[in-house]
Scaffold this motif. Structure first.
Motif, PDB file in Angstrom:
ATOM      1  N   LEU A  40      26.687  61.491  12.414  1.00 19.07           N
ATOM      2  CA  LEU A  40      25.902  60.596  11.633  1.00 19.07           C
ATOM      3  C   LEU A  40      24.396  60.823  12.029  1.00 19.07           C
ATOM      4  CD1 LEU A  40      28.054  57.503  11.080  1.00 19.07           C
ATOM      5  CD2 LEU A  40      27.792  59.361   9.479  1.00 19.07           C
ATOM      6  N   ASP A  41      24.118  61.978  12.562  1.00 18.84           N
ATOM      7  CA  ASP A  41      22.669  62.347  12.818  1.00 18.84           C
ATOM      8  C   ASP A  41      21.895  62.540  11.680  1.00 18.84           C
ATOM      9  OD1 ASP A  41      20.503  62.196  14.508  1.00 18.84           O
ATOM     10  OD2 ASP A  41      21.261  64.178  15.429  1.00 18.84           O
ATOM     11  N   ASP A  46      31.978  65.838   8.968  1.00 18.39           N
ATOM     12  CA  ASP A  46      32.958  65.706   9.950  1.00 18.39           C
ATOM     13  C   ASP A  46      32.951  67.044  10.839  1.00 18.39           C
ATOM     14  OD1 ASP A  46      35.203  65.558  11.290  1.00 18.39           O
ATOM     15  OD2 ASP A  46      36.802  65.984   9.766  1.00 18.39           O
ATOM     16  N   ALA A  47      32.664  66.758  12.018  1.00 18.23           N
ATOM     17  CA  ALA A  47      32.333  67.947  12.927  1.00 18.23           C
ATOM     18  C   ALA A  47      33.741  68.736  13.264  1.00 18.23           C
ATOM     19  CB  ALA A  47      31.873  67.530  14.369  1.00 18.23           C
ATOM     20  N   THR A  48      34.876  68.213  13.053  1.00 19.65           N
ATOM     21  CA  THR A  48      35.966  68.905  13.251  1.00 19.65           C
ATOM     22  C   THR A  48      36.306  69.883  12.097  1.00 19.65           C
ATOM     23  OG1 THR A  48      37.635  67.445  12.216  1.00 19.65           O
ATOM     24  CG2 THR A  48      36.893  66.701  14.269  1.00 19.65           C
ATOM     25  N   GLY A  49      35.631  69.720  10.960  1.00 22.07           N
ATOM     26  CA  GLY A  49      35.971  70.342   9.873  1.00 22.07           C
ATOM     27  C   GLY A  49      37.358  70.094   9.157  1.00 22.07           C
ATOM     28  N   GLY A  67      20.272  60.016  18.279  1.00 26.37           N
ATOM     29  CA  GLY A  67      19.674  60.400  17.394  1.00 26.37           C
ATOM     30  C   GLY A  67      19.392  59.360  16.092  1.00 26.37           C
ATOM     31  N   LYS A  68      19.865  59.921  15.059  1.00 31.10           N
ATOM     32  CA  LYS A  68      19.876  59.078  13.763  1.00 31.10           C
ATOM     33  C   LYS A  68      21.352  58.355  13.639  1.00 31.10           C
ATOM     34  CE  LYS A  68      15.954  59.985  12.003  1.00 31.10           C
ATOM     35  NZ  LYS A  68      14.731  59.047  12.146  1.00 31.10           N
ATOM     36  N   ALA A  69      21.418  57.276  12.857  1.00 23.20           N
ATOM     37  CA  ALA A  69      22.443  56.340  12.500  1.00 23.20           C
ATOM     38  C   ALA A  69      22.507  56.084  11.078  1.00 23.20           C
ATOM     39  CB  ALA A  69      22.671  55.240  13.497  1.00 23.20           C
ATOM     40  N   ASP A 226      27.279  54.498  13.977  1.00 22.72           N
ATOM     41  CA  ASP A 226      26.980  55.878  14.757  1.00 22.72           C
ATOM     42  C   ASP A 226      28.140  56.388  15.329  1.00 22.72           C
ATOM     43  OD1 ASP A 226      25.447  58.183  15.369  1.00 22.72           O
ATOM     44  OD2 ASP A 226      24.009  57.009  16.658  1.00 22.72           O
ATOM     45  N   GLU A 227      28.318  57.625  15.642  1.00 30.37           N
ATOM     46  CA  GLU A 227      29.045  58.209  16.421  1.00 30.37           C
ATOM     47  C   GLU A 227      30.669  57.825  16.383  1.00 30.37           C
ATOM     48  OE1 GLU A 227      29.629  61.401  18.978  1.00 30.37           O
ATOM     49  OE2 GLU A 227      27.995  60.852  17.783  1.00 30.37           O
ATOM     50  N   VAL A 228      31.247  58.074  14.933  1.00 29.44           N
ATOM     51  CA  VAL A 228      32.490  57.569  14.849  1.00 29.44           C
ATOM     52  C   VAL A 228      33.555  58.613  15.052  1.00 29.44           C
ATOM     53  CG1 VAL A 228      33.957  57.071  12.633  1.00 29.44           C
ATOM     54  CG2 VAL A 228      31.842  56.143  12.886  1.00 29.44           C
ATOM     55  N   ARG A 229      34.608  58.220  15.758  1.00 28.82           N
ATOM     56  CA  ARG A 229      35.454  59.158  16.170  1.00 28.82           C
ATOM     57  C   ARG A 229      36.983  58.498  15.807  1.00 28.82           C
ATOM     58  NH1 ARG A 229      36.287  61.614  22.294  1.00 28.82           N
ATOM     59  NH2 ARG A 229      36.286  59.428  22.667  1.00 28.82           N
TER      60      ARG A 229
END
Length: 853
Positions: A40-41, A46-49, A67-69, A226-229
Motif C-alpha cells: 500500500l505504498d 498484491d506483491a505475491t501476484g 512509505g505511503k498508506a 498499511d502493510e497488510v499480510r
C-alpha cells in the motif's frame, strides 16, 4: 541432560522479542506461506501476484508506517478478487496489518474481511474499543475471539500492528495480537475447513467482503491502513510457548448409525411413500458444502410444490437420530449412511441415488454433484422437470399423488467430463445452468498464453520466448491477442514447465492447465521461417503448408512440455487449442496427457462435409489425440431466426465415439435466445450427460409437459424450424453471427412457405391452449419472438423499403422484445437490443428505396 520448562520459556521469550524487534522496522517480504501482501505504498497491488486487486471508491494516500498508506473513510475499500490463495481450507491462517484508526467507527468495523456466504468467513474487526476475530466453516460452525477494551492504546493517533491467528497446530485456537502482544480475552476454536465450493475466496480491506464496501455495507473501517499480510502459517512472532498445552480439541457432533442394509435388502425394496409430514431432508452431518445446502433447498422447494402444500419436508440434522425414527429420510451429500467406496466408480461430477431402508442418499464425489443429483431425483421419482429458466418453465406432475419409492439404485455420470455453457442473462438462467452442471470448466481452455507467460515473470530469464517485431522484443499486455510465444524456441519448454508447476502448486485441485494460442494469426517470425514450416509449404503449398507447419511446431512443443511434467503430475492434463493456424492434426501421436480441444461449429458439419468428403480431418485428430475437446458456437444471440440443430449435435458426439475419440471436454458459447431456440439448450444439457438419449422422444416430452393440449403443434413447430435452418438457410449460405443479410434476404418460395407453415402451427397451438393458462403463457414467449422473425423476413425479402413497416417493427421491438430478458434483451441493456435490431434492418434494406408513388 534435560532442559527445564522455565529455561525453554525464557529462550522463547528472547527469540520472540528479537523477531518482533526485527520485524517492526521494515516492510514484509514474500515467501511461500504468504498468501497476500499489500504494501500500500501509493498503490494497491498484491506483491505475491496471487490475487488481482481493485480499489473501490476514491481513496487518499497518506504518510504510512512504511512509505505511503491507504486512508479509508467508510465509502471506499480494496477488493482482493477471488483466488485459491485466499481460501484457508485446513491451514493455519494469520491476518495482520498496521493501522491508525480514527476514533469514530461503526459498531463493527471490518479491517480485513472475507465472507463468500453460507457462514464461511474470516476477519479482523474493531468493535468499539475492542479487537475481534471471526472464523467460520458454515452457519452452524462459527466462532471467534475478542479482547478487553483497548481504546486508550488503539486511538492514541499512533500506528499499531494488529493480527489475528487461527492456529491449527493448537486445535484451532484463535488469538488476537496488538503490537505483537497476545491480548486475547476470550476465544473459540475451529478445526473445520474454511472455503467455498469453487476452491477460491475473495477478501476486502475495510469491509466484511468485496460486495459490502462503502454504502452497501455500513460496517467499514475508518482510518489509515498499511502493510497488510495474509499467511498460511503461524509466524514465529505469534508462536505460543511450546510448554503451554493447547486447548482440548473441540468436540465433534455424534454420527448417526450407519445403515447396514443394501439396496437389495427387503427393507430397501418395500414401498416408501414421500409425504410432507413423514419425509425429512438432511445434509452432511458436520460441514456441508454450499452446493449441498443449496441442493437441499431446491429439493424441499419442489417437493412442496409437487405436493401443492406450503409446509413439511422439514430439514433435520443427521446427528439427531431421534428425529429420524419412522421417517423417510432424503440425504443430500456424503453421510454416514454411505461408504466412500460406494462413490469410487463415478465419473467426474457423477452422482448416485441409493436407497437403504428408509434412507435415500443423493451424493457424488464432487461438490456440484448434490445439486445435479437432486435435479435427477426430482425428474425420475417426483416428476418435476426443469426445461427452461424460471418457475413457469418448470413442470410439476399432473397427478397430486405422493411419490412411492421401491428399489432405488441409480449411478449417473456425465458423458462430458469438463464443460461450460454459460446460460446467464435471463432471470434464473444461471441457476438453471447449475441444475445441469453446465458450469464445470474449472479453468479456461482458450487464449491463455499471457496467463502462462506474463512478461513481468519471464522476460528477464527467458526473453527469447517472446517474438521479435521489427527487431524489437515484443512484450504484450494482458489484453493483447496479437502475438504468440515462439514455439521453436527450446527455452519455451523450460518456461512452460515452470509456469505449470506454479499453477498446480497454487491450484492443486485443477485437473488441467491450458497452453492455448492467442486469438490471432500473428506468429513469431522464427516460427514462420522455420525448417518445419518451409518443408510443409513445399509439400502442400503456401496457405495449407503454413498452417500444417505451425500446427506441427505447436503440438510438438506441447508434447515436450507434457513429457517433462508427467513425472511430477502424472494425472494432470494439458490443453492445446486446435484453432486458427494450429488447427491441423500433427502426423505424430500426442502425449497421453494432452487434450486436443477442437474448435468448429456443430451446426455446419453437413455444409463443411465433416463426416463425408472432409472426414480425414476429424479422423486425423482421432488418431493423434488420446483426449478430445470441442468448442462450439451455439449462439442464439446474434441470430434472429430459430437456430436449432440438435440432431447435428448428437450426430457429432456419436461419430467421434465411433472413431474411438469420444468428446469428453466441451465448451459452448450459447448466448441463449430462449424465445427462439426453445428446447435447444435443454437438449444440449441432456446430451452432455448422455448423447445416446432419444432426442426426439425428449422433445416430445418437453412439449407434452410444457404445452399440454398444444404439444403436437409445438413439437411440429420446433422440428420444422430445425429443418428450415439446417437444410435450407444454413445449407445455401453459411449463417454467421450478425450477418443479417444471410438470415433474412433471398429466401426461396419453399422457405417462405415453410415460414407460413410455422405461423399456422403457432396459431393452432395458441388456440388449443386457451383453457390452459400456463401452457398459453409459455407459448406466448415463442409466439412473440417468432413474430419478430416474421417481420424481418418480410422486410428483407421485399424489393423496396417500407418505412412505415420499419417503424412498426421498431415499436414492436421496443415494447415487446426489449423488456423481455428471455429474448435478445439483457438487463439494463434494452437500448442495445434496439441497436441490434437497427443494425439488422440497415443491412437488409441497404440499397433499397421506398416504392414510387
Amino acid at each position: 541432560m534435560s532442559t527445564s520448562p522455565r529455561f525453554l520459556t525464557l529462550i522463547l521469550t528472547i527469540l520472540q522479542t528479537a523477531v518482533a524487534a526485527n520485524a517492526a522496522p521494515g516492510p514484509h517480504t514474500v515467501d511461500d506461506k504468504t498468501m497476500a501482501l499489500l504494501h500500500l505504498d501509493g498503490a494497491a497491488d498484491d506483491a505475491t501476484g496471487r490475487a488481482r486487486v481493485i480499489v473501490e471508491g476514491n481513496v487518499d494516500w497518506v504518510e504510512g508506517k512504511f512509505g505511503k498508506a491507504l486512508r479509508l473513510d467508510g465509502t471506499n475499500g480494496v477488493e482482493l478478487l477471488s483466488s485459491a490463495a485466499l481460501q484457508p481450507g485446513m491451514r493455519s491462517w494469520v491476518l495482520e496489518a498496521w493501522i491508525k484508526p480514527e476514533r469514530e467507527q461503526p459498531p463493527q468495523a471490518y479491517i480485513i474481511g472475507s465472507y463468500p456466504g453460507l457462514g464461511r468467513n474470516y476477519s479482523i474487526q474493531l468493535r468499539g474499543g475492542r479487537l475481534a476475530a471471526a472464523f467460520g466453516a458454515d452457519d452452524m460452525h462459527r466462532t471467534g475471539a475478542k479482547t478487553a477494551d483497548l481504546s486508550a492504546r488503539l486511538f492514541d493517533g499512533q500506528w499499531h500492528h494488529v493480527a489475528v491467528v487461527l492456529d491449527r497446530e493448537r486445535n484451532g485456537e484463535i488469538r488476537i495480537y496488538l503490537d505483537r502482544e497476545n491480548v486475547t480475552e476470550s476465544a473459540g476454536q475451529l478445526m473445520l475447513p474454511i472455503g467455498s465450493d469453487r476452491g477460491e475466496m475473495s477478501a476486502a480491506l475495510g469491509a466484511v467482503s468485496p460486495g459490502y464496501i462503502g454504502p452497501r455495507g455500513g460496517e467499514d473501517y475508518r482510518g489509515a491502513i498499511d502493510e497488510v499480510r495474509i499467511s498460511s502459517v503461524v509466524r514465529p512472532e505469534f508462536a505460543v510457548d511450546p510448554a503451554t498445552p493447547p486447548p482440548p480439541a473441540p468436540p465433534r457432533p455424534p454420527a448417526p448409525a450407519e445403515a447396514k442394509l443394501s439396496p437389495d435388502d427387503p427393507a430397501s425394496t418395500s414401498p416408501l411413500m414421500l409425504t410432507p409430514e413423514n419425509t425429512v431432508i438432511a445434509v452432511a452431518r458436520e460441514v456441508p458444502s454450499g452446493s449441498d445446502i443449496e441442493a437441499a433447498g431446491v429439493l424441499r422447494k419442489w417437493l412442496l410444490k409437487a405436493a401443492r402444500v406450503e409446509e413439511g419436508f422439514d430439514y433435520i440434522g443427521q446427528n439427531r437420530p431421534d428425529q429420524l425414527a419412522g421417517k423417510a429420510v432424503l440425504v443430500v451429500g456424503r453421510s454416514e449412511w454411505l461408504a466412500d467406496d460406494e462413490l469410487n466408480h463415478l465419473g467426474p461430477d457423477g452422482y448416485i441415488i441409493r436407497r437403504k431402508g428408509n434412507v435415500v442418499t443423493i451424493a457424488g464425489q464432487d461438490l456440484s454433484a448434490g445439486l445435479s443429483g437432486v435435479v435427477g431425483f426430482l425428474r425420475e421419482f417426483v416428476g418435476v422437470r426443469f426445461y427452461m429458466p424460471g418457475d413457469l418453465f418448470t413442470t410439476l406432475p399432473r397427478e397430486h399423488k405422493p411419490p412411492v419409492l421401491r428399489k432405488v439404485d441409480l449411478s449417473v455420470s456425465p458423458y462430458i467430463w469438463t464443460g461450460a455453457a454459460h446460460t446467464w442473462g435471463a432471470p434464473d438462467a444461471a441457476r438453471w445452468g447449475e441444475y445441469y452442471a453446465l458450469f464445470r470448466r474449472s479453468a479456461s481452455h482458450q487464449h491463455t498464453m499471457y496467463a502462462r507467460f506474463p512478461p513481468s515473470k519471464f522476460t528477464t530469464r527467458y526473453p527469447e520466448i517472446y517474438p521479435l517485431v521489427e527487431g524489437e522484443r515484443y512484450l504484450p499486455d494482458s489484453r493483447d491477442q496479437r502475438w504468440q510465444p515462439c514455439f521453436s524456441e527450446p527455452k519455451l519448454v523450460d518456461a512452460a514447465v515452470e509456469s505449470a508447476r506454479d499453477f498446480f502448486t497454487l491450484r492443486p485441485d485443477m485437473p488441467y492447465i491450458a497452453f492455448s494460442i492467442q486469438d490471432s494469426h500473428a506468429y513469431c517470425a522464427r516460427d514462420l521461417a522455420s525448417k518445419e514450416v518451409a518443408t510443409q509449404i513445399a509439400k502442400l503449398g503456401e496457405e495449407q503448408g503454413k498452417v500444417q507447419g505451425l500446427s506441427n511446431l505447436y503440438w510438438a512443443w506441447l508434447n515436450k512440455v507434457a513429457e517433462r511434467l508427467e513425472a511430477d503430475y502424472p494425472d494432470k492434463k494439458i490443453v492445446g487449442l486446435a484453432y486458427a493456424s494450429v488447427r491441423m492434426p500433427p502426423p505424430f501421436k500426442l502425449h497421453k496427457n494432452i487434450i486436443a480441444w477442437l474448435v468448429f461449429k456443430m451446426s455446419d458439419i453437413v455444409i463443411d462435409k465433416r463426416f463425408t468428403d472432409n472426414a480425414a480431418y476429424f479422423q486425423g485428430w482421432a488418431e493423434a489425440a488420446s483426449a478430445v475437446g470441442q468448442h462450439d458456437w451455439a449462439y442464439g444471440r446474434g441470430y434472429l431466426v430459430p437456430r436449432i440443430y440438435t440432431d447435428y449435435t448428437r450426430h457429432t458426439f456419436l461419430e467421434f465415439e465411433k472413431m474411438g475419440a469420444p468428446i469428453r471436454y466441451a465448451y459452448s458459447e450459447v448466448g441463449v435466445n430462449w424465445g427462439l431456440d426453445g428446447p435447444k439448450i435443454y437438449l444440449l444439457a441432456r446430451m452432455w450427460w448422455d448423447p445416446h438419449i432419444d432426442v426426439d422422444a425428449e422433445l416430445k416430452e418437453f412439449c407434452d409437459d410444457l404445452f399440454g393440449p398444444s404439444s403436437k403443434p409445438m413439437y411440429d413447430y420446433f422440428k420444422l424450424w430445425e429443418t428450415l435452418y439446417c437444410e435450407h438457410l444454413n445449407r445455401r449460405t453459411e449463417q454467421k453471427l450478425y450477418r443479417w443479410t444471410r438470415q433474412f434476404t433471398n429466401w426461396t418460395p419453399e422457405e417462405l412457405a415453410m415460414l407460413g407453415q410455422a405461423r399456422a402451427l403457432m396459431d393452432k397451438a395458441r388456440g388449443l391452449a386457451k383453457e390452459d393458462p400456463p401452457a398459453l403463457e409459455r407459448i406466448d414467449l415463442f409466439d412473440r419472438s417468432f413474430r419478430l422473425t416474421e417481420y424481418l423476413v418480410e422486410i428483407g425479402n421485399s424489393p423496396t423499403r417500407d418505412d412505415a413497416k420499419i417503424a412498426e417493427v421498431r415499436k414492436y421491438a421496443a415494447e415487446v422484445i426489449a423488456p423481455d430478458l428471455m429474448t435478445i434483451a439483457r438487463r439494463g441493456k434494452e437500448e442495445a437490443a434496439i441497436k441490434l435490431l437497427d443494425d439488422c434492418i440497415k443491412q437488409i434494406t441497404n440499397g433499397k428505396h421506398p416504392p414510387r408513388q
